[in-house]
Each structure stands twice: as C-alpha cells, then as structure tokens.
Write a protein that holds these residues in place. Sequence first.
Motif, short mmCIF file in Angstrom:
data_model
loop_
_atom_site.label_atom_id
_atom_site.label_comp_id
_atom_site.label_asym_id
_atom_site.label_seq_id
_atom_site.Cartn_x
_atom_site.Cartn_y
_atom_site.Cartn_z
N THR A 13 0.81 -1.22 0.00
CA THR A 13 0.00 0.00 0.00
C THR A 13 0.84 1.26 0.00
O THR A 13 0.31 2.34 -0.22
N GLU A 14 2.14 1.14 0.23
CA GLU A 14 2.96 2.34 0.40
C GLU A 14 2.99 3.19 -0.85
O GLU A 14 3.14 4.41 -0.79
N THR A 15 2.89 2.58 -2.01
CA THR A 15 2.90 3.33 -3.25
C THR A 15 1.49 3.56 -3.80
O THR A 15 1.34 4.17 -4.84
N ARG A 16 0.49 3.08 -3.10
CA ARG A 16 -0.89 3.28 -3.54
C ARG A 16 -1.40 4.63 -3.08
O ARG A 16 -0.96 5.20 -2.09
N GLU A 17 -2.41 5.08 -3.80
CA GLU A 17 -3.10 6.30 -3.43
C GLU A 17 -4.02 6.03 -2.24
O GLU A 17 -4.70 5.01 -2.17
N ALA A 18 -4.04 6.96 -1.28
CA ALA A 18 -4.99 6.89 -0.18
C ALA A 18 -6.32 7.43 -0.71
O ALA A 18 -6.46 8.63 -0.96
N VAL A 19 -7.29 6.55 -0.92
CA VAL A 19 -8.58 6.97 -1.47
C VAL A 19 -9.39 7.72 -0.43
O VAL A 19 -9.93 8.80 -0.69
#
Length: 255
Positions: A13-19
């Motif tokens: 999740t570190e490179t994912r966008e926080a929705v």
Amino acid sequence: MTNAEPLAAPAPTETREAVVEVKNVTAGYVTGVNILNSCSLTAYAGELIGIIGPNGAGKSTLLKSIFGQVKVRDGDILLRGKNITNLKANKLVAQGVGFVPQNNNVFPTLTIRENLEMGIFLKPRGLVERLEFVTEIFPELSKRMSQRAGSLSGGERQMVAMSRALMMGPHVLLLDEPSAGLSPVRQDEAFLRVKEINKAGVTTIMVEQNARRCLQICDRGYVLDQGRDAYTGTGRELLNDPKVIGLYLGTLGQD
C-alpha cells in the motif's frame, strides 16, 4: 497489530493512493454528544477495509460521517487528497462515493431496472455500460429487471442496493452491515459479492457485526470502541490477536 495507534500500511500500500482518509474525526448526532472521538482510518486504492466492534461503538456513524449524514465537529475527511468534510451526499456521489445503508436501501415500488437507473441519474449516458458492469457481478438481476424491488427477499434487495450504488462508478463503496438480517447461506453470498465488487477495482469500506467473517475477507480491519479506533491490523492479525479475540470476537475468533 497496534493498540490505539495507526498501523503502518503493509508494503504493497505504500505506493498506492490513499482513497479515503479519516483524520482524528469527532462527530455526533446531538449537540454536545460525540459518538466518534478522534477516530482515524485510511483506505488505499483497491483495498477492502472491515470495521468491527461492539454495539454502540460508532461503526455506522463513521460511515455516515464520511457520507455527510452526520455532522463532523472536528477533524478532516479526505477523498483522494481533497477535503470532503461535511459535504452533502449528492455532491459526494458525484465525486465518487457510493453508500449502501443497512435499512431502506431500495425503492420498493420501482422495478430493479428503475432502481439502477436512479443510481446513475447524474450521468444517464453511461447507463448501458454500467448495467453491463453490475450484471456481471450480479447476473441474477439481468433476468429480473422488470420485477418490483418490494417483492424481493432481503438478500436480493441487498444485491439491488449494492448495484445501484455501483452505477456511478464510485472510487469507494461504503457498506453498512451488508449481511444484516440474512440467513447464514445468504450471508455467505453477501460476503462473496462484496469480495467480487472489491476485486473489480472498487475500494470498499464495510461495517459488519459478523466480525469473524468480515476479518476473513478484508485486507485490513479496524476495531472501534467508544468511538475510537482501538485496534487496527490486517484481517489475519486481528483474527489471531488474543486481545481482540477476548474483547470482541470471543470463541468466533478461534474457529
């Protein structure tokens, strides 16, 4: 798994966008009475988040606060980095937030198709495409479009309600007790549908009383207690944590 502290996101999740980001939110229905007390939550793109906890912990209030139905008195709620705190529900839908309440979640006098059309009234040109999308997840609906929603069983109504919320192509779907009032078989079906929706690319935040089943399918979970995020971790971590089992899951967490 941590106690009363935000859990560091797993590596993927570190490179994912926080929705969705709920930051230290305090909220309530009546002036001077807070249901949520500095509650925080983060849902990353593509995640399935489960929210569990005892009755009165503020689980449904958290979803309603995100969806603009409960007044946020302090803190912030962000959607893809944009502040949406206390924004009206119709504007939230237009910006990509879908919400399925526990009760009164269909228009009983309308047909299934008419219910789905109501879900996309802001973007009617996308009707055909979105109908194809939801009937791939809920194929049972495609053959019953002319049936009135009021004649459906509880599980069938839940399918219609989730489908209607998906018609606008939301970035995030908020589900309040999707298995409530259903038979054990229908409960299993509901959880499978939730998982399918999430696999289709919809970030999902689900409140559930069936804590064990919820934690089995979610990527990460939050345990709310007295309006605060008391525990957070992956579904597996929470299922196997002795404190969570003893306080919130009982023997259900040991199966």
